[in-house]
Enzyme design. Structure first.
Site, PDB file in Angstrom:
ATOM      1  N   GLU A 177      50.751  26.312  56.395  1.00 33.10           N
ATOM      2  CA  GLU A 177      49.830  25.995  55.302  1.00 33.10           C
ATOM      3  C   GLU A 177      50.523  25.104  54.271  1.00 33.10           C
ATOM      4  OE1 GLU A 177      48.137  28.063  51.301  1.00 33.10           O
ATOM      5  OE2 GLU A 177      48.967  29.344  52.868  1.00 33.10           O
TER       6      GLU A 177
ATOM      7  N   ASP B  99      49.077  21.462  53.374  1.00 33.13           N
ATOM      8  CA  ASP B  99      48.659  21.055  52.030  1.00 33.13           C
ATOM      9  C   ASP B  99      49.035  19.605  51.764  1.00 33.13           C
ATOM     10  OD1 ASP B  99      47.795  21.743  49.192  1.00 33.13           O
ATOM     11  OD2 ASP B  99      49.854  21.118  48.850  1.00 33.13           O
TER      12      ASP B  99
ATOM     13  N   ASP C 235      43.230  28.335  53.616  1.00 31.13           N
ATOM     14  CA  ASP C 235      44.642  28.431  53.998  1.00 31.13           C
ATOM     15  C   ASP C 235      44.824  28.190  55.493  1.00 31.13           C
ATOM     16  OD1 ASP C 235      45.197  29.044  51.391  1.00 31.13           O
ATOM     17  OD2 ASP C 235      45.489  31.186  51.725  1.00 31.13           O
TER      18      ASP C 235
ATOM     19  N   GLU D 203      44.322  24.492  56.381  1.00 31.25           N
ATOM     20  CA  GLU D 203      45.510  23.700  56.068  1.00 31.25           C
ATOM     21  C   GLU D 203      46.612  23.963  57.083  1.00 31.25           C
ATOM     22  OE1 GLU D 203      45.441  22.911  51.259  1.00 31.25           O
ATOM     23  OE2 GLU D 203      46.437  24.717  52.003  1.00 31.25           O
TER      24      GLU D 203
END
Length: 244
Positions: A57, A61, A129, A132
């Site tokens: 994650e 991002d 989450d 990502e």
């Protein structure tokens, strides 16, 4: 080298799940996916405290920001950096990513315990989450965006077009603040005027927004922030309608 089939990621059923997830993204069966990474991307910390999606994650991002930035520069080469930032903020928000995760039924493939699965309030954050993390896994499979942009670009293109038509989309508080600062040199003030007992309403919070001692809008929501956003949206509607 990445495998062309999801081998050694657990039971055959899990292997088929991962393959189906990739096909839903529109990627070919021969896509150079590192399946163990994808398996981790779809494993919640409630299942394993070490082998879960958290690190992916973190990578994802950054990946989603790069993907969005590249696309925006290609679509709108004459736009300002400020406009890029405003659009990207919405594209990479948890709300947008959770919606995309829902579109691809990510929750269906996400391993988590029953307690986590029953947590409805944390669902959107959990899906964002995991989404990502998927992007992180796909990026690390090739260290390029070749497994990301082909299917993500169409969504971001559509959304960025909608956002440019309505700059306040999903972030009415920021839009109202810009207006009040430009016109009155002040910030809007928000007040929660009512909170209904838990279980009595799916929108228990009611908020008002005031500008220079005058009520400009009111809104309801599931949380204080959601109610304030709706109040700002109401205020902007009235401003555009009555205060050109």
């Amino acid at each position: 080298m990445p495998n062309s089939v999801p081998e050694q990621v657990g039971y055959p059923r899990r292997q088929r799940q991962l393959q189906t997830a990739i096909l839903k993204l529109g990627l070919p069966e021969t896509a150079p996916v590192q399946w163990k990474l994808l398996d981790r991307a779809l494993t919640h910390p409630s299942i394993s405290s070490t082998d879960n999606y958290e690190q992916l994650e973190f990578i994802g991002d950054a990946v989603v920001r790069i993907a969005a930035s590249e696309l925006l520069m290609e679509l709108y080469p004459q736009a300002s950096v400020g406009e890029f930032s405003a659009i990207r903020k919405i594209l990479v928000s948890d709300r947008t990513l959770a919606q995309l995760a829902d579109l691809y039924n990510v929750e269906q493939y996400l391993l988590m315990d029953r307690g986590t699965a029953s947590d409805k309030l944390g669902r959107a954050s959990r899906l964002a989450d995991a989404f990502e993390a998927i992007l992180g896994a796909l990026y690390l499979s090739t260290h390029t965006l070749e497994l990301v942009r082909p299917w993500l670009d169409p969504h971001f293109t559509r959304l960025s077009t909608e956002i440019r038509k309505d700059p306040a989309r999903q972030d009415y508080k920021s839009a109202l603040q810009e207006w009040t600062q430009a016109v009155h040199k002040v910030l809007p003030e928000y007040k929660v005027v009512a909170v209904k007992p838990h279980g009595h309403s799916d929108q228990p919070f009611t908020a008002q927004v005031w500008v220079q001692g005058e009520p400009y809008g009111v809104g309801k929501g599931r949380s204080r922030k959601a109610a304030e956003q709706e109040a700002a949206k109401d205020a902007l509607f009235k401003i555009h309608q009555y205060r050109p």
